[in-house]
Motif scaffolding. Sequence first.
Motif, mmCIF file in Angstrom:
data_model
loop_
_atom_site.group_PDB
_atom_site.id
_atom_site.type_symbol
_atom_site.label_atom_id
_atom_site.label_comp_id
_atom_site.label_asym_id
_atom_site.label_seq_id
_atom_site.Cartn_x
_atom_site.Cartn_y
_atom_site.Cartn_z
ATOM 1 N N LYS A 57 0.822 -1.199 0.000
ATOM 2 C CA LYS A 57 0.000 0.000 0.000
ATOM 3 C C LYS A 57 0.863 1.259 0.000
ATOM 4 C CE LYS A 57 -3.889 -2.080 2.495
ATOM 5 N NZ LYS A 57 -4.756 -1.997 3.697
ATOM 6 N N HIS A 109 -7.021 0.477 6.696
ATOM 7 C CA HIS A 109 -7.913 -0.625 6.333
ATOM 8 C C HIS A 109 -9.113 -0.176 5.488
ATOM 9 C CE1 HIS A 109 -5.632 -3.232 8.976
ATOM 10 N NE2 HIS A 109 -5.769 -2.349 9.953
ATOM 11 N N LYS A 110 -9.064 1.069 4.992
ATOM 12 C CA LYS A 110 -10.147 1.572 4.137
ATOM 13 C C LYS A 110 -9.555 1.975 2.786
ATOM 14 C CE LYS A 110 -12.749 3.599 8.010
ATOM 15 N NZ LYS A 110 -13.250 4.879 8.574
ATOM 16 N N ASP A 111 -9.846 1.225 1.755
ATOM 17 C CA ASP A 111 -9.282 1.520 0.442
ATOM 18 C C ASP A 111 -9.788 2.859 -0.077
ATOM 19 O OD1 ASP A 111 -7.664 0.857 -1.782
ATOM 20 O OD2 ASP A 111 -9.462 0.325 -2.910
ATOM 21 N N LYS A 112 -8.880 3.683 -0.540
ATOM 22 C CA LYS A 112 -9.154 5.014 -1.096
ATOM 23 C C LYS A 112 -9.731 5.974 -0.052
ATOM 24 C CE LYS A 112 -7.830 3.271 -4.964
ATOM 25 N NZ LYS A 112 -6.414 3.459 -5.393
ATOM 26 N N SER A 139 -3.362 4.299 -1.911
ATOM 27 C CA SER A 139 -4.355 3.573 -1.111
ATOM 28 C C SER A 139 -5.185 4.481 -0.222
ATOM 29 C CB SER A 139 -3.659 2.522 -0.238
ATOM 30 O OG SER A 139 -2.937 1.608 -1.035
ATOM 31 N N PHE A 140 -4.543 5.539 0.323
ATOM 32 C CA PHE A 140 -5.277 6.451 1.199
ATOM 33 C C PHE A 140 -4.554 7.786 1.325
ATOM 34 C CE2 PHE A 140 -2.556 3.885 3.996
ATOM 35 C CZ PHE A 140 -1.883 4.868 4.705
ATOM 36 N N ILE A 195 -5.592 11.044 -5.272
ATOM 37 C CA ILE A 195 -6.002 9.732 -5.770
ATOM 38 C C ILE A 195 -6.451 9.814 -7.231
ATOM 39 C CG2 ILE A 195 -7.695 7.869 -5.492
ATOM 40 C CD1 ILE A 195 -7.529 8.283 -2.499
ATOM 41 N N GLY A 251 0.509 5.348 1.035
ATOM 42 C CA GLY A 251 -0.313 6.364 1.669
ATOM 43 C C GLY A 251 0.351 7.727 1.605
#
Length: 206
Positions: A62, A101-104, A85-86, A78, A64
């Motif tokens: 991932k 743990h939250k995509d986008k 990923s975030f 994004i 970030g």
Amino acid sequence: MNSRDSEHIIAELHEKEGYETTDDITTADLILINTCSVREKPVAKLFSELGVFNKKRKEGAKIGVCGCTASHLGEEIIKRAPFVSFVLGARNVSKITEVLHKDKAVEIDINYDESEFAFNDFRTSPYKAYINVSIGCDKACTYCIVPKTRGEEISIPIELILREAEKTVARGAKEVFLLGQNVNNYGRRFSGEHEKVNFTELLRRL
């Protein structure tokens, strides 16, 4: 302040998710870029670096984007780099284990209050300790974007500051740096019912 934010992020990921730091991008499960937006060049460099990291990362890793540029650009990051990923703003550091743990996920609320959040501890130096005494800024300087990326100024309760200072000294710190956009304003605004202490009294007690 960005350096201390990075330490907070590492501490939370280590204590709550079991992550360890590495300098090898090709083996990392998570690649984080903690950004600054005070100058234009770092903003432009961000997307160049993201492209390099995307090519070098291992499958499933991932990426970030954190910090002030994250607060400033938000979802645009994004849109321009869909592999990210975030996005985590400078005022939302304590949410790192949530967005992981939250995509986008895009968490960039500059009014989010972290002044009473007790971060886990991580230091890049055993001898120097950086301690935040406030977050945000109430100034409106024409050349500065900080109030729009870090929100209004709130002082951190003195009991949290003293507790953190005691821990760092017990672990060997010889120098303590107090961080804030305008430390002289310390004590003008707290988010809850806390002892009203100004910067001079804070220094005496420290």
